[in-house]
Motif scaffolding. Structure first.
Motif, PDB file in Angstrom:
ATOM      1  N   ILE A 170       0.798  -1.439  -0.082  1.00 15.24           N
ATOM      2  CA  ILE A 170      -0.133  -0.049  -0.047  1.00 15.24           C
ATOM      3  C   ILE A 170       0.772   1.083  -0.113  1.00 15.24           C
ATOM      4  O   ILE A 170       0.280   2.329  -0.386  1.00 15.24           O
ATOM      5  CB  ILE A 170      -0.865  -0.157   1.204  1.00 15.24           C
ATOM      6  CG1 ILE A 170      -1.914   1.162   1.066  1.00 15.24           C
ATOM      7  CG2 ILE A 170       0.050   0.236   2.239  1.00 15.24           C
ATOM      8  CD1 ILE A 170      -3.081   1.091   1.862  1.00 15.24           C
ATOM      9  N   GLU A 171       2.064   1.061   0.499  1.00 11.54           N
ATOM     10  CA  GLU A 171       3.090   2.273   0.509  1.00 11.54           C
ATOM     11  C   GLU A 171       3.570   2.764  -0.843  1.00 11.54           C
ATOM     12  O   GLU A 171       3.914   3.927  -1.005  1.00 11.54           O
ATOM     13  CB  GLU A 171       4.222   1.832   1.407  1.00 11.54           C
ATOM     14  CG  GLU A 171       5.201   0.738   0.649  1.00 11.54           C
ATOM     15  CD  GLU A 171       4.837  -0.554   0.891  1.00 11.54           C
ATOM     16  OE1 GLU A 171       5.501  -1.465   0.315  1.00 11.54           O
ATOM     17  OE2 GLU A 171       3.863  -0.782   1.491  1.00 11.54           O
ATOM     18  N   LYS A 172       3.036   1.798  -1.814  1.00  9.71           N
ATOM     19  CA  LYS A 172       3.436   2.242  -3.159  1.00  9.71           C
ATOM     20  C   LYS A 172       2.356   3.255  -3.914  1.00  9.71           C
ATOM     21  O   LYS A 172       2.478   3.823  -5.102  1.00  9.71           O
ATOM     22  CB  LYS A 172       3.315   1.175  -4.089  1.00  9.71           C
ATOM     23  CG  LYS A 172       4.154   0.134  -3.708  1.00  9.71           C
ATOM     24  CD  LYS A 172       5.721   0.374  -4.077  1.00  9.71           C
ATOM     25  CE  LYS A 172       6.831  -0.621  -3.787  1.00  9.71           C
ATOM     26  NZ  LYS A 172       8.194  -0.234  -3.832  1.00  9.71           N
ATOM     27  N   SER A 173       1.347   3.336  -3.088  1.00  8.89           N
ATOM     28  CA  SER A 173       0.376   4.493  -3.479  1.00  8.89           C
ATOM     29  C   SER A 173       0.821   5.822  -3.826  1.00  8.89           C
ATOM     30  O   SER A 173       1.609   6.175  -3.266  1.00  8.89           O
ATOM     31  CB  SER A 173      -0.762   4.620  -2.533  1.00  8.89           C
ATOM     32  OG  SER A 173      -1.464   3.496  -2.290  1.00  8.89           O
ATOM     33  N   LYS A 174       0.498   6.544  -4.828  1.00 10.53           N
ATOM     34  CA  LYS A 174       1.006   7.822  -5.201  1.00 10.53           C
ATOM     35  C   LYS A 174       0.629   8.633  -4.012  1.00 10.53           C
ATOM     36  O   LYS A 174       1.378   9.701  -3.578  1.00 10.53           O
ATOM     37  CB  LYS A 174       0.318   8.377  -6.587  1.00 10.53           C
ATOM     38  CG  LYS A 174       0.627   7.485  -7.752  1.00 10.53           C
ATOM     39  CD  LYS A 174       2.168   7.683  -8.209  1.00 10.53           C
ATOM     40  CE  LYS A 174       2.128   6.817  -9.487  1.00 10.53           C
ATOM     41  NZ  LYS A 174       3.558   6.939  -9.632  1.00 10.53           N
ATOM     42  N   THR A 175      -0.514   8.628  -3.460  1.00 10.19           N
ATOM     43  CA  THR A 175      -0.937   9.469  -2.491  1.00 10.19           C
ATOM     44  C   THR A 175      -1.585   8.475  -1.425  1.00 10.19           C
ATOM     45  O   THR A 175      -2.433   7.625  -1.817  1.00 10.19           O
ATOM     46  CB  THR A 175      -1.821  10.520  -2.651  1.00 10.19           C
ATOM     47  OG1 THR A 175      -1.487  11.466  -3.446  1.00 10.19           O
ATOM     48  CG2 THR A 175      -2.428  11.352  -1.432  1.00 10.19           C
ATOM     49  N   LEU A 176      -1.344   8.559  -0.104  1.00  7.60           N
ATOM     50  CA  LEU A 176      -1.781   7.437   1.057  1.00  7.60           C
ATOM     51  C   LEU A 176      -2.211   8.454   2.117  1.00  7.60           C
ATOM     52  O   LEU A 176      -1.558   9.330   2.649  1.00  7.60           O
ATOM     53  CB  LEU A 176      -0.632   6.687   1.445  1.00  7.60           C
ATOM     54  CG  LEU A 176      -1.323   5.611   2.560  1.00  7.60           C
ATOM     55  CD1 LEU A 176      -2.317   4.796   2.134  1.00  7.60           C
ATOM     56  CD2 LEU A 176      -0.027   4.793   3.046  1.00  7.60           C
ATOM     57  N   VAL A 177      -3.645   8.287   2.506  1.00  4.66           N
ATOM     58  CA  VAL A 177      -3.998   9.227   3.282  1.00  4.66           C
ATOM     59  C   VAL A 177      -4.622   8.239   4.418  1.00  4.66           C
ATOM     60  O   VAL A 177      -5.641   7.518   4.158  1.00  4.66           O
ATOM     61  CB  VAL A 177      -5.352  10.210   2.948  1.00  4.66           C
ATOM     62  CG1 VAL A 177      -5.736  11.068   3.808  1.00  4.66           C
ATOM     63  CG2 VAL A 177      -4.721  10.966   1.584  1.00  4.66           C
TER      64      VAL A 177
END
Length: 581
Positions: A519-526
């Motif tokens: 999930i840390e590969k997401s461009k944006t993580l909120v």
């Protein structure tokens, strides 16, 4: 009719303001002579004095027979207080009025409402969990929440909130604290708990910091067994007890003692801290210098009665130095056993009377010496004020934590072909419904927890045809646990989506990120900490460039995300076209 409601609110508001400006603190009041306390104490029979130490369970969702049985117990024993659990606001206030008529000395009415009345009562407000509040950088918002919770308690006819939770949650696998804690940093926990505590006390109610000396690093739930803390005295002093020491200095009115076996503080086998005189009197009273009310944790819990059954736990709790014995298994029996313990010189009347006078002072401080029944008219409206709902949204907005952010969030294209997908749910979420109106060329998708591999493969193939993806991960369980109840396949599906041009929003306990590799590969993580409409609304505002993100992680999750992480993201107002206008 509305005029009565406004009058009731103004009375509550003015009373709390006048209180904070003119009255001494509860701790200070304990040092003053008090004619009402002395007179009330003098006219009590000895059995009635012992009964003041006991708070018994009350509900409004168990039917008339149960309510009548509590009424009988109150009349027979003249207990010092009640602890209300599940029910509704009007039903509860009416029952409080009924029960208070049964006693000469009004009872202290308490509730375990860490996130406000909504923790126990329907048709009332639930403020964010303490873990969510731990992410907020403006502690004044938390102080204001404490004030509002205090106002609502007073409007309901209650005087004691068993909050805040001052435990440091430094064990992600903790089965009983977790999201109830402000986090794993002792200074942040102390600051946030202090703001909440001060807000409630300034509103005129008593608090109970919990669970002394610290329940954050346990892997056993004391409701079901006795946890053991095998740490040194030095470790406990410097970490677990730190928030309690700091908040006692700030004038905490109450502290709740946990059921934990702590050999470094008392090496008596199987002895819960609640029943330990070296811990309750030796450390909390003498070493830390706490002068306020000491509450036992619930005495019906297995963590305390497993090794001390048949009322022995109640007697030992009083000997140890607790002032209030909460939820004894059998109050009548406990009163009898305490009298017997005094006759057998295990316990003194001085020890009992000390607690009785402290409890009577608490009643005076909260205005019970001039008790008035609660006005039921417009009660539900008065505990759901628009100002309180606005504050709840402000708290939610302030907690939003951006962990990853690149140009996708800053330059989100509201006209691009956009997939909006929610995972872990079976219906379109409020997040999706609100967000779709912002994008002129978007489609909503849902992937349930029971989806098959074929379902996921087919959807992944379709989603790869979109220019950008907004992905939301939801924990739909009643309370946000540290791990998601997702299949391994669904977790891989999330990882695959995170590799695409994706904004990922997590509406769950922050620890769940550790169980979602990739999930840390997401461009944006909120990170949003809990799954509710206000949290989802906060994220819509963020993606729509209508708010700034300021939240910081209150806990360390894994090697990627540590306590204090969080990007301050200031966004330019979005330019939208099509149906996004």
């Amino acid at each position: 009719m509305r005029k009565i409601s406004v009058t009731a609110f103004l009375f509550s508001f003015v009373s709390s303001v006048c209180y904070s400006q003119n009255k001494t603190s509860f701790i200070e009041s304990l040092q003053q002579n008090n004619a009402w306390v002395d007179s009330t104490f003098k006219h009590m029979k000895r059995r009635e004095r012992i009964a003041q130490l006991f708070f018994v369970r009350a509900h409004t969702d168990k039917g008339k027979a149960y309510e009548d049985s509590v009424a009988d117990l109150i009349e027979d024993t003249r207990v010092g207080g009640l602890v209300f659990f599940q029910g509704g606001p009007v039903r509860q206030a009416a029952l409080i009025n009924r029960y208070q008529k049964l006693v000469d000395v009004p009872m202290l009415i308490s509730q375990d409402a860490e996130w406000g009345l909504g923790m126990r009562l329907d048709s009332t407000i639930s403020f964010p969990y303490q873990m969510t509040l731990g992410a907020i950088q403006d502690n004044n918002l938390i102080y204001r929440m404490g004030q509002e919770v205090g106002r609502e308690f007073i409007r309901m006819g209650m005087q004691v909130n068993f909050a805040p939770d001052a435990d440091i949650n430094n064990n992600p696998k903790n089965p009983v604290i977790g999201y109830r804690s402000f986090g794993d940093n002792k200074a942040n926990v102390a600051a946030k708990a202090g703001a909440y505590m001060k807000g409630m006390q300034d509103a005129g109610i008593l608090v109970s910091l919990k669970h002394f000396p610290g329940h954050g690093d346990t892997d056993v739930d004391s409701h079901f067994d006795l946890p053991q803390l095998n740490f040194t005295k030095e470790r406990l002093d410097s970490l677990e007890m730190y928030p309690f020491r700091e908040l006692v200095k700030q004038g905490a009115s109450g502290v709740m003692v946990a059921h934990m076996n702590i050999p470094a503080l008392d090496n008596t086998p199987h002895l819960p801290s609640t029943l330990s005189e070296p811990i309750v009197t030796g450390i909390l009273k003498k070493e830390i210098g706490f002068k306020g009310l000491i509450f036992s944790d619930a005495m019906e819990m297995k963590g305390v009665v497993k090794y001390f059954p048949n009322g022995e736990a109640d007697v030992r709790a009083v000997i140890a130095g607790n002032d209030v014995i909460e939820l004894s298994e059998n109050t009548d029996r406990a009163i009898h056993l305490i009298r017997k313990a005094i006759r057998n010189h295990r316990l003194t009347w001085d020890r009992v009377n000390e607690s009785v006078k402290k409890i009577l002072t608490a009643k005076y401080w909260t205005g019970l010496n001039n008790y008035q029944a609660t006005n039921l008219q417009n009660l539900t409206a008065d505990v759901n004020r628009p100002e309180a709902l606005t504050l709840k949204q402000q708290l939610s907005d302030a907690a939003v934590t951006v962990l990853n952010s690149d140009s996708l969030l800053q330059n989100v294209n509201y006209n691009a072909k956009t997939a909006i997908i929610s995972i872990g749910v079976t219906d379109i979420t409020p997040f999706q419904a609100d967000l779709k109106a912002k994008f002129s060329n978007s489609m909503n998708f849902v992937m349930s927890k029971t989806a098959t591999a074929a379902d996921m493969n087919a959807m992944l193939k379709q989603l790869k045809t979109y220019d950008q993806i907004v992905l939301s991960v939801h924990d739909t369980r009643k309370r946000p646990q540290s791990t998601l109840d997702y299949s391994a396949g669904l977790k891989v599906f999330i990882a695959e989506l995170s590799r695409l041009n994706t904004i990922t929003c997590v509406f769950a306990n922050p620890y769940t990120i550790a169980g979602l590799p990739g999930i840390e590969k997401s461009k944006t993580l909120v990170m949003n900490y809990e799954n509710n409409e206000m949290g989802q609304r906060s994220n819509v505002k963020l993606i729509s460039h209508m708010m700034t993100a300021n939240g910081k992680l209150p806990v360390s999750i894994n090697s990627f995300y540590k306590n204090g992480d969080g990007l301050q993201v200031t966004l330019q107002p979005a330019q939208m076209t099509g149906n996004a206008q």
